[in-house]
Scaffold this motif. Structure first.
Motif, mmCIF file in Angstrom:
data_model
loop_
_atom_site.group_PDB
_atom_site.id
_atom_site.type_symbol
_atom_site.label_atom_id
_atom_site.label_comp_id
_atom_site.label_asym_id
_atom_site.label_seq_id
_atom_site.Cartn_x
_atom_site.Cartn_y
_atom_site.Cartn_z
ATOM 1 N N ALA A 63 7.284 0.893 6.632
ATOM 2 C CA ALA A 63 5.896 1.289 6.857
ATOM 3 C C ALA A 63 5.214 0.381 7.870
ATOM 4 O O ALA A 63 4.108 0.672 8.312
ATOM 5 N N THR A 64 5.864 -0.732 8.244
ATOM 6 C CA THR A 64 5.201 -1.736 9.091
ATOM 7 C C THR A 64 6.136 -2.248 10.171
ATOM 8 O O THR A 64 6.438 -3.441 10.234
ATOM 9 N N ARG A 70 -1.962 7.574 7.035
ATOM 10 C CA ARG A 70 -1.629 7.412 5.625
ATOM 11 C C ARG A 70 -1.982 8.681 4.849
ATOM 12 O O ARG A 70 -3.041 9.264 5.069
ATOM 13 N N HIS A 130 -0.270 -5.601 5.493
ATOM 14 C CA HIS A 130 -0.225 -4.131 5.497
ATOM 15 C C HIS A 130 0.821 -3.607 4.510
ATOM 16 O O HIS A 130 0.610 -2.574 3.856
ATOM 17 N N GLY A 167 -0.374 -1.442 1.358
ATOM 18 C CA GLY A 167 0.072 -0.052 1.380
ATOM 19 C C GLY A 167 0.478 0.498 0.028
ATOM 20 O O GLY A 167 0.648 1.709 -0.129
#
Length: 366
Positions: free
Chosen positions: A115-116, A143, A293, A297
Motif C-alpha cells: 500500500a506504500t 482509498r 501511512h 491504513g
C-alpha cells in the motif's frame, strides 16, 4: 490479485510462493488459501512450523524464500512469487530477504504488492532486465475508505473513552515495543469496556481455550475485559485468538506493535498512535512517511465503515502542561508561577501537529 496469480499458477502446473514479513500473516494466508484451494494444494513454511512443504502453493516468511534462493538460485522449484508488503525491501535489517530472490531467481515471475510503495520506475526497468518478462505497474492512491485525522491533547485513557463513547471502536492502539503493549494494556483494565452481554459472549468464546503458559493468565484477564494484545513475543495461539475475537467484534481495544499494521486481517475502525517517534535499533527518530501511512491504513473497514479514524496523541509532557495551564487560567499569578514539565532526556524526539500534517501530506520515501 495474489489469489489470481496463485490460481493461474496452479492451473498451469506451476509452483507459487506467497511471502510476508511476519509469521502471523503467513499463518492467516495459509488458513485462508487452504479453504479456497484445498488443504492438499497449500503448504506453509515459517520459523515456527513447516506444513505440507512440497505443495504447489506455499505461504512463507520472506527469509524462508531468501534462504531457498541463496541455496538454489534460478534452479529453485519456484515459478511464481508474490511478495506482500514489498516496502520491506528498504528495511535496514531485513531488506535483503526481499532483495535476494529478485537478484537470483531469474526464471521466476514476481508480483510485488504494498500500500506504500512510492516511485517504482526502477523496479519496472530492473525486473524486466533480470527475468526478461514484461513488467506492468498498477497503482492507485484512492482509498476505498477515506481517513479522518486528529491530533489529541488529552490523556490516553480519556482519548480512548471518548472514542468508545463516539462508537469509534475497535481501536488499534499502536505501541512500538512489546513491553509498552503489555504495560498500556494493563493500565486500561480500570476502564469498563464491555456490557454484561459482551462479557458473557467473551467468556463463552474462550471457555475451551488453554491459557496454561506463564503469560496466559494475563492474556486471559485482558481478553475477558475486551482488550486484545498482539505482538511477535506472544505465542501464535494467543495472536490468532485475538484476531478471531476481533473479527467477531468482541475486542474493543487491541494493544499492538507496528507489526499489526502489516496486513493481518483484524477489523479496525480507529488507529490510535501513542507516539510518533520510534527507536529503530540504533537511534530514536520520527516515523517514516511509509511507516505512518502503512499503520494508518489499517483504519476503516471496507463494507463496514464510511470513514476510518487516525488519532495521534500529543507527547505526555505536552498533555500534562496543557492540563496544568487550563487549571491556572482563572488565576494569572498561578499561571506565571507554573513550572512546565520537560520532555524526556533520552529516547525521545519531539512531535506536534506540524509533524502530523507533514506525514499526512508527504509521499512515501523512495
Amino acid at each position: 490479485m495474489a489469489m489470481a496469480l496463485q490460481f493461474l499458477s496452479l492451473s498451469r502446473g506451476r509452483r507459487s510462493f506467497y511471502t510476508s514479513p511476519i509469521k502471523a500473516l503467513a499463518n492467516e494466508k495459509f488458513l485462508q488459501l487452504a479453504s479456497e484451494f484445498g488443504a492438499d494444494n497449500v503448504g506453509m513454511m515459517t520459523g515456527d512450523a513447516s506444513v505440507n512443504s512440497s505443495a504447489p502453493i506455499i505461504c512463507c516468511t520472506a527469509e524462508i524464500l531468501a534462504n531457498l534462493a541463496l541455496r538454489e538460485g534460478a534452479d529453485a522449484k519456484v515459478d511464481d512469487v508474490i511478495m506482500d508488503e514489498f516496502h520491506y525491501y528498504s528495511d535496514a535489517e531485513r531488506g535483503s530477504a526481499w532483495q535476494i530472490p529478485l537478484l537470483t531467481m531469474n526464471r521466476t515471475r514476481f508480483l510485488l504488492m504494498s500500500a506504500t510503495l512510492g516511485d517504482m520506475d526502477l523496479f519496472v526497468r530492473r525486473l524486466t532486465d533480470l527475468n526478461g518478462m514484461k513488467t506492468e505497474l498498477i497503482s492507485s492512491s484512492t482509498r476505498p475508505v477515506p481517513l479522518s485525522y486528529k491530533y489529541q491533547e488529552t490523556p490516553l485513557q480519556e482519548t480512548i473513552i471518548d472514542l468508545l463513547d463516539s462508537k469509534k471502536s475497535p481501536i488499534y492502539l499502536v505501541n512500538f515495543t512489546q513491553r509498552e503493549c503489555a504495560e498500556v494494556a494493563q493500565s486500561l483494565l480500570s476502564i469498563d469496556f464491555c456490557s454484561k452481554d459482551e462479557k458473557a459472549r467473551l467468556n463463552k468464546e474462550i471457555e475451551e481455550v488453554s491459557f496454561s503458559s506463564p503469560y496466559g493468565k494475563e492474556v486471559k484477564k485482558l481478553i475477558k475485559h475486551g482488550i486484545g494484545i498482539h505482538h511477535g513475543g506472544l505465542l501464535p495461539k494467543y495472536r490468532v485468538l485475538v484476531e478471531r475475537l476481533a473479527q467477531l467484534g468482541l475486542m474493543k481495544v487491541i494493544c499492538g506493535t507496528d507489526t499489526l499494521g502489516v496486513g493481518v486481517n483484524v477489523p479496525i475502525k480507529t488507529v490510535l498512535f501513542s507516539k510518533l517517534c520510534k527507536f529503530d535499533g540504533q537511534k530514536t527518530s520520527i516515523l517514516s512517511v511509509r511507516d505512518f501511512h502503512q499503520i494508518s491504513g489499517r483504519a476503516g473497514r471496507k463494507g463496514f465503515d464510511d470513514v476510518g479514524y487516525v488519532v495521534v496523541q500529543a507527547p505526555e509532557h505536552v498533555i500534562e502542561n496543557v492540563r496544568a495551564e487550563q487549571k491556572c487560567m482563572q488565576d494569572q499569578k498561578k499561571l506565571k508561577k507554573l513550572v512546565k514539565k520537560k520532555p524526556p532526556e533520552k529516547g525521545f524526539i519531539p512531535w506536534g501537529l506540524d509533524t502530523l500534517n507533514r506525514l499526512i501530506e508527504s509521499k512515501p520515501e523512495p
